[in-house]
Design a protein around this motif. Structure first.
Motif, PDB file in Angstrom:
ATOM      1  N   PHE A 144      46.877  42.830  44.169  1.00 12.86           N
ATOM      2  CA  PHE A 144      45.458  42.897  44.495  1.00 12.86           C
ATOM      3  C   PHE A 144      44.986  44.345  44.586  1.00 12.86           C
ATOM      4  CE2 PHE A 144      41.918  43.184  47.478  1.00 12.86           C
ATOM      5  CZ  PHE A 144      41.024  42.301  46.888  1.00 12.86           C
ATOM      6  N   ALA A 145      45.773  45.193  45.235  1.00 14.21           N
ATOM      7  CA  ALA A 145      45.399  46.598  45.389  1.00 14.21           C
ATOM      8  C   ALA A 145      45.790  47.439  44.178  1.00 14.21           C
ATOM      9  CB  ALA A 145      46.045  47.172  46.646  1.00 14.21           C
ATOM     10  N   ASP A 146      46.809  46.957  43.417  1.00 18.97           N
ATOM     11  CA  ASP A 146      47.302  47.748  42.284  1.00 18.97           C
ATOM     12  C   ASP A 146      47.480  46.837  41.056  1.00 18.97           C
ATOM     13  OD1 ASP A 146      48.435  49.571  40.579  1.00 18.97           O
ATOM     14  OD2 ASP A 146      50.381  49.654  41.595  1.00 18.97           O
ATOM     15  N   PRO A 147      46.399  46.600  40.289  1.00 15.78           N
ATOM     16  CA  PRO A 147      46.476  45.721  39.119  1.00 15.78           C
ATOM     17  C   PRO A 147      47.432  46.219  38.037  1.00 15.78           C
ATOM     18  CG  PRO A 147      44.195  46.085  39.778  1.00 15.78           C
ATOM     19  CD  PRO A 147      45.036  47.056  40.553  1.00 15.78           C
ATOM     20  N   SER A 148      47.790  47.498  38.071  1.00 13.48           N
ATOM     21  CA  SER A 148      48.720  48.012  37.063  1.00 13.48           C
ATOM     22  C   SER A 148      50.125  47.433  37.248  1.00 13.48           C
ATOM     23  CB  SER A 148      48.795  49.544  37.141  1.00 13.48           C
ATOM     24  OG  SER A 148      49.335  49.967  38.389  1.00 13.48           O
ATOM     25  N   LEU A 149      50.352  46.789  38.376  1.00 10.28           N
ATOM     26  CA  LEU A 149      51.653  46.163  38.628  1.00 10.28           C
ATOM     27  C   LEU A 149      51.953  45.093  37.587  1.00 10.28           C
ATOM     28  CD1 LEU A 149      54.060  45.952  40.653  1.00 10.28           C
ATOM     29  CD2 LEU A 149      52.744  44.187  41.835  1.00 10.28           C
ATOM     30  N   LEU A 150      50.914  44.366  37.160  1.00 11.11           N
ATOM     31  CA  LEU A 150      51.054  43.326  36.137  1.00 11.11           C
ATOM     32  C   LEU A 150      49.947  43.550  35.097  1.00 11.11           C
ATOM     33  CD1 LEU A 150      51.615  40.285  38.541  1.00 11.11           C
ATOM     34  CD2 LEU A 150      53.363  41.389  37.128  1.00 11.11           C
ATOM     35  N   PRO A 151      50.160  44.475  34.184  1.00 11.45           N
ATOM     36  CA  PRO A 151      49.104  44.846  33.240  1.00 11.45           C
ATOM     37  C   PRO A 151      48.614  43.705  32.361  1.00 11.45           C
ATOM     38  CG  PRO A 151      51.225  45.828  32.627  1.00 11.45           C
ATOM     39  CD  PRO A 151      51.388  45.269  33.991  1.00 11.45           C
ATOM     40  N   LEU A 152      49.490  42.791  31.977  1.00 13.88           N
ATOM     41  CA  LEU A 152      49.056  41.681  31.134  1.00 13.88           C
ATOM     42  C   LEU A 152      48.112  40.744  31.891  1.00 13.88           C
ATOM     43  CD1 LEU A 152      52.315  40.737  29.195  1.00 13.88           C
ATOM     44  CD2 LEU A 152      50.297  41.950  28.340  1.00 13.88           C
ATOM     45  N   LEU A 153      48.361  40.563  33.181  1.00 16.12           N
ATOM     46  CA  LEU A 153      47.462  39.750  33.989  1.00 16.12           C
ATOM     47  C   LEU A 153      46.122  40.460  34.156  1.00 16.12           C
ATOM     48  CD1 LEU A 153      46.948  37.242  35.715  1.00 16.12           C
ATOM     49  CD2 LEU A 153      48.002  38.425  37.644  1.00 16.12           C
ATOM     50  N   ASN A 154      46.181  41.756  34.333  1.00 13.57           N
ATOM     51  CA  ASN A 154      44.955  42.540  34.495  1.00 13.57           C
ATOM     52  C   ASN A 154      44.091  42.467  33.241  1.00 13.57           C
ATOM     53  OD1 ASN A 154      43.200  44.389  35.842  1.00 13.57           O
ATOM     54  ND2 ASN A 154      44.098  46.080  34.687  1.00 13.57           N
ATOM     55  N   ALA A 155      44.747  42.289  32.097  1.00 10.71           N
ATOM     56  CA  ALA A 155      44.018  42.237  30.825  1.00 10.71           C
ATOM     57  C   ALA A 155      43.767  40.819  30.345  1.00 10.71           C
ATOM     58  CB  ALA A 155      44.799  43.009  29.761  1.00 10.71           C
ATOM     59  N   ALA A 156      44.082  39.829  31.184  1.00 12.24           N
ATOM     60  CA  ALA A 156      43.973  38.430  30.757  1.00 12.24           C
ATOM     61  C   ALA A 156      42.542  38.013  30.453  1.00 12.24           C
ATOM     62  CB  ALA A 156      44.564  37.506  31.825  1.00 12.24           C
ATOM     63  N   ASN A 157      41.574  38.727  31.031  1.00 21.65           N
ATOM     64  CA  ASN A 157      40.176  38.362  30.794  1.00 21.65           C
ATOM     65  C   ASN A 157      39.660  38.886  29.463  1.00 21.65           C
ATOM     66  OD1 ASN A 157      40.085  41.065  31.375  1.00 21.65           O
ATOM     67  ND2 ASN A 157      38.715  40.891  33.147  1.00 21.65           N
ATOM     68  N   GLY A 158      40.503  39.597  28.721  1.00 18.97           N
ATOM     69  CA  GLY A 158      40.114  40.091  27.411  1.00 18.97           C
ATOM     70  C   GLY A 158      39.157  41.254  27.447  1.00 18.97           C
ATOM     71  N   SER A 159      39.054  41.921  28.575  1.00 17.73           N
ATOM     72  CA  SER A 159      38.136  43.043  28.725  1.00 17.73           C
ATOM     73  C   SER A 159      38.911  44.316  29.006  1.00 17.73           C
ATOM     74  CB  SER A 159      37.146  42.766  29.868  1.00 17.73           C
ATOM     75  OG  SER A 159      36.369  43.911  30.148  1.00 17.73           O
ATOM     76  N   ASP A 160      38.315  45.439  28.632  1.00 11.40           N
ATOM     77  CA  ASP A 160      38.932  46.723  28.930  1.00 11.40           C
ATOM     78  C   ASP A 160      38.755  47.102  30.394  1.00 11.40           C
ATOM     79  OD1 ASP A 160      39.697  47.002  26.310  1.00 11.40           O
ATOM     80  OD2 ASP A 160      37.877  48.080  25.718  1.00 11.40           O
ATOM     81  N   ARG A 161      37.867  46.407  31.052  1.00 15.47           N
ATOM     82  CA  ARG A 161      37.613  46.692  32.455  1.00 15.47           C
ATOM     83  C   ARG A 161      38.689  46.042  33.328  1.00 15.47           C
ATOM     84  NH1 ARG A 161      31.604  45.184  34.013  1.00 15.47           N
ATOM     85  NH2 ARG A 161      32.366  46.136  35.953  1.00 15.47           N
ATOM     86  N   GLN A 162      38.880  46.620  34.514  1.00 13.62           N
ATOM     87  CA  GLN A 162      39.844  46.067  35.468  1.00 13.62           C
ATOM     88  C   GLN A 162      39.403  44.686  35.925  1.00 13.62           C
ATOM     89  OE1 GLN A 162      41.820  48.615  38.590  1.00 13.62           O
ATOM     90  NE2 GLN A 162      40.413  47.491  39.912  1.00 13.62           N
ATOM     91  N   GLN A 163      40.372  43.817  36.123  1.00 16.70           N
ATOM     92  CA  GLN A 163      40.068  42.458  36.594  1.00 16.70           C
ATOM     93  C   GLN A 163      39.311  42.530  37.921  1.00 16.70           C
ATOM     94  OE1 GLN A 163      43.386  39.967  37.912  1.00 16.70           O
ATOM     95  NE2 GLN A 163      42.660  38.338  36.572  1.00 16.70           N
ATOM     96  N   ARG A 164      38.272  41.754  38.029  1.00 18.91           N
ATOM     97  CA  ARG A 164      37.436  41.804  39.228  1.00 18.91           C
ATOM     98  C   ARG A 164      38.244  41.399  40.456  1.00 18.91           C
ATOM     99  NH1 ARG A 164      31.806  38.873  38.152  1.00 18.91           N
ATOM    100  NH2 ARG A 164      31.458  39.785  40.234  1.00 18.91           N
ATOM    101  N   SER A 165      37.853  41.921  41.610  1.00 20.91           N
ATOM    102  CA  SER A 165      38.644  41.728  42.831  1.00 20.91           C
ATOM    103  C   SER A 165      38.710  40.266  43.253  1.00 20.91           C
ATOM    104  CB  SER A 165      38.081  42.578  43.971  1.00 20.91           C
ATOM    105  OG  SER A 165      36.757  42.188  44.293  1.00 20.91           O
ATOM    106  N   GLU A 166      37.621  39.494  43.083  1.00 19.18           N
ATOM    107  CA  GLU A 166      37.685  38.085  43.475  1.00 19.18           C
ATOM    108  C   GLU A 166      38.606  37.288  42.557  1.00 19.18           C
ATOM    109  OE1 GLU A 166      33.561  38.463  41.433  1.00 19.18           O
ATOM    110  OE2 GLU A 166      34.898  39.690  42.671  1.00 19.18           O
ATOM    111  N   ARG A 167      38.700  37.727  41.283  1.00 18.60           N
ATOM    112  CA  ARG A 167      39.616  37.085  40.347  1.00 18.60           C
ATOM    113  C   ARG A 167      41.050  37.442  40.700  1.00 18.60           C
ATOM    114  NH1 ARG A 167      37.526  34.527  35.413  1.00 18.60           N
ATOM    115  NH2 ARG A 167      39.324  33.932  34.157  1.00 18.60           N
TER     116      ARG A 167
END
Length: 248
Positions: free
Chosen positions: A51-74
């Motif tokens: 939650f605090a460090d999305p780089s821990l799982l980069p593929l999950l962070n990019a699962a939304n297909g956007s270059d932006r960081q996954q939103r915090s509620e997601r």
């Protein structure tokens, strides 16, 4: 019942889901559940770091297909659902579900996972989509034949990728625990199979006794013969008494 933890009892947020970035809600195991292996508890704690460090799982962070960081509620939803999934993960197969008495695994429905994770169903479904898209989970759908032309879907079996655990730094520990779990399962399966075999054999013995009565042993036959001879002697004695002439 919503199974999540928060440090803020009265949450105020503009999100309909009640999300507050400063106090994310995490999965909390139901109180009536048996304690899970320590390695799974530690993995659940490690998952929260995403939650605090999305780089821990980069593929999950990019699962939304956007270059932006996954939103915090997601991210909060993914973390809550991942915690729930790890809690229900079976160490030998990495399948997610509830072990049954016969050794099989019952899958968990999305409504059940959503409720245990403290999420609404739609929000849990979106999080599940992200976990599958990131390669964290594999979903095996199951259908049961109910007629010649009809099938009924049942809860899918989900399997957690071992690479997910390795990405969190638990590869060696989990390998050790998996071996121990496999040994425990083998002993349990052997004991259950022995019980089943014993019950089957007793059933066969009972059926055999009905169709093929047990032959009598030699001592039993001797007793039977003696009883028959004694009965015959008493019968003949009675006949003689009846035929004896009256001398009175």
């Amino acid at each position: 019942m919503l199974n999540y933890t928060t440090n803020e009892p009265n949450r105020k947020s503009g999100n309909k889901c009640g999300h507050c970035p400063s106090t994310p809600r995490y999965f909390k195991p139901p109180e009536n559940h048996a304690s899970r292996p320590l390695v799974l508890k530690e993995i659940i704690k490690a998952v929260r770091k995403y939650f605090a460090d999305p780089s821990l799982l980069p593929l999950l962070n990019a699962a939304n297909g956007s270059d932006r960081q996954q939103r915090s509620e997601r991210r909060e939803a993914c973390v809550a659902l991942m915690g729930c999934i790890v809690h229900y993960t079976e160490l030998v197969t990495f399948n997610v579900g509830i072990p049954q008495a016969d050794g099989s695994m019952a899958g968990l429905t999305m409504p059940y996972l959503a409720a245990q994770s403290g999420l609404g169903e739609r929000r849990a479904e979106r999080a599940m989509h992200d976990l599958v898209a990131a390669g964290i989970l594999t979903v095996h759908t199951i259908c049961v034949k109910i007629s010649d032309t009809g099938y009924k879907g049942v809860a899918a079996i989900r399997t957690v990728s071992e690479h997910f655990f390795a990405a969190l730094g638990f590869a060696a520990w989990l390998r050790h625990e998996r071996q121990k779990a496999a040994e425990r399962k083998a002993k349990k399966d052997k004991k259950r199979n022995q019980k089943n075999a014993a019950n089957i054999q007793m059933g066969l013995n009972a059926l055999n006794n009905k169709t093929h009565p047990k032959p009598q042993t030699e001592p039993e036959l001797a007793v039977t013969r003696n009883n028959k001879m004694a009965s015959a002697a008493e019968y003949l004695a009675n006949i003689k008494n009846i035929l004896k002439p009256d001398t009175g």
